[in-house]
Design an enzyme around this catalytic site. Structure first.
Site, PDB file in Angstrom:
ATOM      1  CD  GLU A   1      -2.898  -1.072   2.384  1.00  0.00           C
ATOM      2  OE1 GLU A   1      -2.654  -0.278   3.310  1.00  0.00           O
ATOM      3  OE2 GLU A   1      -3.864  -1.837   2.407  1.00  0.00           O
TER       4      GLU A   1
ATOM      5  CD  GLU B   1      -4.702  -5.900   2.568  1.00  0.00           C
ATOM      6  OE1 GLU B   1      -5.490  -5.158   3.175  1.00  0.00           O
ATOM      7  OE2 GLU B   1      -3.462  -5.841   2.692  1.00  0.00           O
TER       8      GLU B   1
END
Lengths: 624, 624, 624
Positions: free
Chosen positions: B144, B315
């Protein structure tokens, strides 16, 4: 006990020539107590080590000479300018890392040991001079701990002290790592001196870290207060007081109160309404010039507990204040009503802030009983009326309340650290529970989680309580746990032992999302989904069939945050409610006080009670 | 391609004794991929240079022993505490000049070369040990990038690197002065080392300065990622992945993606709805427990492009999360629906975050497939259902979409730097265009401005594109330019060459100001006034007669920001729309996926599709 | 006086080859004045001490050669980059203690004496070269003092200067302690060098401290300006101007104006509407593309006073701007209307900002009379129309207004320091009074508190005036004092002498709380409770019986903040109003100007006035 009235007075603000007339007018008004010296350090010790008590001696002489009982204060909330030269690093540091500088008040970090020693020194100096003086009937230590967000400080002194506190709590660093779950994002430490204060991180710090820091910060306030209390204990036998401010939650008042004799607090109903109350705009408009009808009573009941039965209102709002976003005047009658309400809840003394409005500095727009021109303000008339009425009514004796509510500062710290919903506010949750109990006609005792027993109540509510003490599961009272009660450990983890019943999952809900509970109200803010066992009894379910209130093993579990209607439904299921509408009722040993915060006439058992007025009943008759 | 399911697993969070049972249950659920080691640096190298891979070896052994394919991660998003001692200046610095400290994650500045070398070192160490290990089927680098606003850093390292970047881009300082228009307010430099980072100025800095800094900051992310990618290329032949977060715009994902093999992203539909979507309160209420019906699809299509065709959801939200302002639970069926929607758009793997909810630290309220008590959470059941359904449906093959949408990170930086209207948001503009295309029944490819060709589409939309590439003016597709498209140069100036068609002037409009376009909708936020030539064809005009859509030289120019109705009108003029109402349709080679994000039954060509459910058609028959 | 038009021009932004054509087109448009060199320091002195005036000589030559009159500027609002190397500490410091860095404009602290000397040096250099040049007809010193919040600086230079200012004002530290009431919270000083600047304190600093600092900060601007003015006086006989920005209140414009010959200001009606006006959303929607109908006139009247009769509009909005939150275009006709309105109020010159829109840097989206492509923008046409109309109308002569309004910068500082209600805004209060006067058909003179006489007006309003000057109590005009007028001393204390009549108490009211005044409007924001003497005459009371307007000793006391309806009622009681509805009327010696800010036709004494249009009457006939 026959209640008394007091006033806050600052002789150093006025020409000496005015003091005698002031004292005479206090007595004439019916005032018997006077608090002094609260912020006078620069006048008591203008140069380090050089004390100038003479003016204070004279003021005490005049006040006591008129028969007034003096409350002496330690002036440590306002360290003088020279103190900053001595300890430039004594200032607290805010969350952005900026020191909070000299120029107003409360400019000290609770972890600075040099300033703590200075505080003890001035307390000792005052104690030495006035500790055995019979004109001094009580002592106040400092003032309003925590006001202006002053509990939490990110100073280097705080950091070092926190590292030591951690070392003491956890023993070795691996224990701390495990307790906090530092493995989560590779935050593991190898030494206590690596632990920084939990601010300025990229995203939120470990909540266990933050909760530990909040717990430490509260302990620092307790330690600071204890140092002064110990110094004064050597010097005096008069009772020791700290004067708390409303809705300050950053330190544990029960811990501070344990070292003192009396708890006092500052009741500013109109300021609180606009500044410290979570409520609808309609509600705030309705009570704009009266204050919320439960906010004061909640604090009265809280401080009765913090003071182990002995409590005062040290500062009672007498007119418009200066510090709220908007500052309208109280409606006629409200100063009297507030005073009587405090008495109904057991206040020994209600003391007005302040005698005469100051014409200068920060609070020049804060009303006193007198205007700056020395003319009586509206609050003065009402204070005098209460004094006459007290004389008429005589002694009032408290009794154990119908119901209890558990209030726990550490629970607030837990949910502030880990709210999960942007508006999950512990204080609001507890106050809304308290309001529901009052609407149901119950009198309420507010108890700490450390209470030895919760027995003997019709019902005990424990909403949002972080951990459940054994005493609460072993009482003969009906206990209602939840929402969120018992869902985290003291280290702010989810309990994983088999013994902790937990919801399957929890949801936080945005403000406009309400879930209907048949025709009995709505779930708001928070809902839990429980796997209700067959042996449990579901009492209330929502429209989707989820249990909202159920009984399990003799205890009641509240699985949601109720709105007002749902609260009333819930209490109606649990106890025999006597709804009071917009009135509030407080019952003591011999009296019933019925209080009308609205601006319209209300009816109570056939008696008319005017707006902003109250009634007192004794032996079935209205005596006021 | 037959899609697969995965899960994110943190063996270091759990007792080793649980690993084998965890692996067995994963397999039982139908999971085939498992991602590990993402944040485990403090466990892999607890002391600098001292590696402890043994526990990881064991975990891999157990997981692979059960037949799971492992995704190995470099743990560089969470540098351990000792790294800060080594490089105290590695922290990023925020806009106020404050270092962003240790205690959470992503605490590094992309311009710090010391930390970049450490990142390469740990990647090499992992690559050396596991690069040729056949149990490791893919690698994730860091995690991320850009989450928690971490792309932009105002550190001294960033400043020095930016000065060098400028020297390289502009060659000499006069060229830079001219390019930026520094004469404007006497901001002219005489040396590159005078250039500060564009913050803390009295009023806004030169937008060209700010845009250059944003472009530089993106380049630093690319360079940082490339350094790790190069290290791993030497060590492994497995595909390299970066896992992106939704609506992160501060760096160019196409640039980072160019050095990797697969793009993956994090799909949190309910968190995004409340936290990252510009939409009305009514819309947010309607989709509160489902997520916006286009936000995920937009990112799926974007990452298919970033990954050059290969992409995953790394995710997938499995239940309530912890990080949005409010965190309600998904409605029943939504976890399955989200998974299938990703598959419909071409995901190779959909991986749930996370296996078991952590009972500690920052994300303890983030659901997993299992509760902290190891009980299956609702998402687990739905994941298992998808696994069974995949086995039933079999392979799915993507095809070229009906329409294309141009998405350009540098355009976002341009309008963020120079918005001209307080709510001019590039992402919102593009997403609203995407929504309109989906409501018209179109499948969509999202293309970067560097795409070699835009040919073969029914229509190509390029709203808010800062500059117009030649390939877009030379395509056989219908192209719609605007609003604001092509109105600034790469140096954020208004083009003054004769070749750039420009509006006479542009207006930004406050939120409540809407301009009616006959009965076809409204102009909102932004309107341009063009001098439409006689040879051009005006297609849509507003009530005041201004051209809103016109054709010029074979291209379509959209001169305003349309509301939803006006978008539908515009697309209706340009293509043969097949309106889908509240449903969303995705067509692949052999299948049609019809997805119902609403909570009510919907009808699709005579087929009923329940709320929060989907249908799959093949050869004209419903097969799910 | 025959009014003229001007334009702001930046030759250094354009190729020299364009200058001659630009000059010719200016003349063709009817422009006679041109302002230059405002931000050109880096081009005039690229290296310290090395001047490059040649390009400027050439530009002046071309402009004057076409017959244009030049306004020369000192470029001190934009110190070049090398100045920061010379004086790294010249930057102003914001309230958080952060220096405000190089990279935009106005990056200097008014208290930095080194930069002040540099400013004098560049003024002298320009004066030496151009002071006796007959082509230069006026001089502008710096630009927009105070824009971007640049008056207040918390630098060390400011601190030292403030300590000196205090020493000079108070003589000895005890006098200061007494004046400020520092005893209040033990804030007493023993030396002037202990006085910090009033920021970063735990809660609000002493308001007397803050007011003194605001007064000092204003004095620093005056002193800075005076230094340049003195330098130029030696060099030139041309008039000196400062160009003020709208609604800048942090320094006393009357003080600065006293050292100059002409006041000019920047009129951006649409930018001001959204950015600097306190008004309802409905009002802002109605006037979105026209600007508020009184905001410009207020400033015109203000600067006529600041300029002692001589004033200009130096920057007139010609189209959409770039700096407001939203930037719509003016409706057709508004640029002309604004220009004529300024002329009606006595502007000698109305100068458009700017000649050609810059295609680069911060203001690239700010319209000019020409687009960046050198095409006439809509404002150009209207400017040319005004030039023709001026030629037709001829000379206009001002006369004394019907009524006066007192405006006092120090009053703003007082209430900003001590608002008591979150929305108590002096500027809003005064502007609302001004609007009421205009709605009643009055022309208005705006006067400083230092005016020698307030005689000869139908009515003089003095709302929110901190102190009441003697001249105001001794005038033959009807004077209305209040709300809040005369309730604090210059040291921001409540007056306690017997001579000051004061309310018993004052209330601030939240925005939704309105108190009805029979059918004549409402009290909003603020209400005072006065003890009205039997000898006084109550003129208007609220529904609760409180006096809202009463006469006492020949003066009128307004005891509340009126809403629009109540203002109209009040003025209706005091004067013979001639209500103008949505029109605005300005009367000069021979002309009546009737101005229609609405977008609909309006009627004035039988004449139709179109939306966004005006009418001019002379000797009873409409001449435009």
């Amino acid at each position: 006990m026959i209640p008394e009235l007091g006033v806050c007075y600052y002789p150093e603000h006025w020409d000496e020539a005015m003091w005698a007339e002031d004292a005479a007018r206090m007595v004439e008004t019916g005032i018997t107590w006077v608090r002094i010296a609260e912020f006078a350090w620069s006048r008591l010790e203008p140069v380090p080590g050089h004390f100038t008590f003479e003016w204070l001696d004279k003021a005490i002489g005049i006040l006591a000479g008129h028969g007034l009982k003096v409350v002496m204060c330690t002036p440590t909330a306002t360290p003088p300018r020279w103190m900053i030269d001595r300890y430039p690093d004594m200032l607290a540091v805010d969350g952005a890392g900026q020191p909070r500088t000299f120029g107003s008040r409360r400019h000290y970090c609770f972890s600075h040991l040099g300033y703590r020693a200075e505080s003890v020194r001035i307390a000792q100096a005052l104690g030495e001079r006035y500790g055995r003086d019979p004109r001094i009937h009580a002592w106040q230590i400092d003032n309003e701990y925590g006001c202006h967000d002053t509990v939490i400080s990110y100073s280097d002194h705080a950091k070092t002290a926190f590292q030591g506190w951690c070392a003491q709590r956890y023993g070795d660093i691996k224990t701390l790592n495990t307790a906090w779950g530092n493995v989560f994002w590779s935050i593991e430490y190898t030494d206590f001196d690596q632990i920084a204060l939990p601010h300025l991180t990229v995203t939120q710090p470990n909540p266990a870290h933050e909760l530990a820091f909040r717990r430490f910060s509260s302990d620092q306030v307790t330690a600071y207060n204890r140092a002064q209390a110990q110094a004064l204990r050597h010097a005096t036998d008069a009772p020791l007081i700290h004067n708390y401010m409303g809705r300050i939650l950053e330190f544990d008042h029960f811990d501070v109160g344990a070292d003192l004799d009396i708890a006092s607090w500052d009741s500013y109903p109109i300021g609180f309404l606009s500044d410290r109350l979570d409520a609808s705009e309609a509600h705030k408009a309705k009570y704009l010039q009266q204050g919320d009808p439960d906010m004061q009573a909640f604090h009265h009941d809280l401080y009765r507990s913090v003071g182990k039965g002995r409590w005062w209102v040290m500062e009672q709002q007498p007119g418009p204040v200066n510090w709220a976003p908007y500052n309208p005047a109280p409606l006629e009658g409200m100063v009297r009503l507030w005073t009587w309400e405090a008495i109904a809840h057991g206040a020994e003394v209600v003391s007005y802030f302040r005698w005469r409005q100051a014409p200068f500095a920060q609070e020049q727009m804060h009303a006193g009983l007198l205007t700056p021109q020395n003319i009586p303000a509206p609050g003065m008339t009402e204070a005098a009326q209460v004094a006459r009425e007290i004389a008429q009514i005589g002694a009032i004796t408290q009794k154990k309340a119908d119901a209890a509510l558990v209030f726990d500062y550490a629970s607030d710290w837990s949910w502030t650290t880990l709210p999960q919903g942007a508006d999950f506010t512990y204080f609001r949750l507890v106050l809304e529970a308290y309001k529901a109990m009052r609407r149901a006609g119950l009198t309420v005792d507010i108890l700490p989680v450390t209470a030895r027993s919760f027995d003997g109540y019709d019902v005990v509510l424990a909403p949002g309580l972080a951990q459940i003490p054994d005493s609460l599961t072993q009482t003969d009272s009906k206990v209602v746990l939840g929402p969120r009660t018992g869902t985290v450990t003291e280290e702010l983890r989810i309990p994983t032992s088999d013994t902790s019943p937990l919801p399957q999952f929890s949801e936080s809900l945005p403000p406009d999302h309400k879930r209907s509970v048949q025709d009995a109200g709505h779930v708001v803010h928070w809902q839990e989904t429980w796997d209700v066992a067959d042996s449990d009894q579901t009492i209330i379910s929502d429209d989707a069939g989820k249990a909202v209130l159920f009984e399990s093993d003799g205890q009641f579990r509240l699985a949601a945050w109720p709105d007002e209607t749902l609260w009333d439904t819930i209490l109606g299921q649990l106890i025999a409610a006597k709804p009071t509408g917009d009135l509030r009722v407080r019952t003591t040993q011999d009296h019933i006080f019925v209080i009308n915060y609205t601006n319209e006439d209300q009816s109570y058992e056939g008696h008319k009670i005017k707006g902003c007025d109250l009634a007192i009943f004794k032996d079935g008759s209205r005596i006021l």
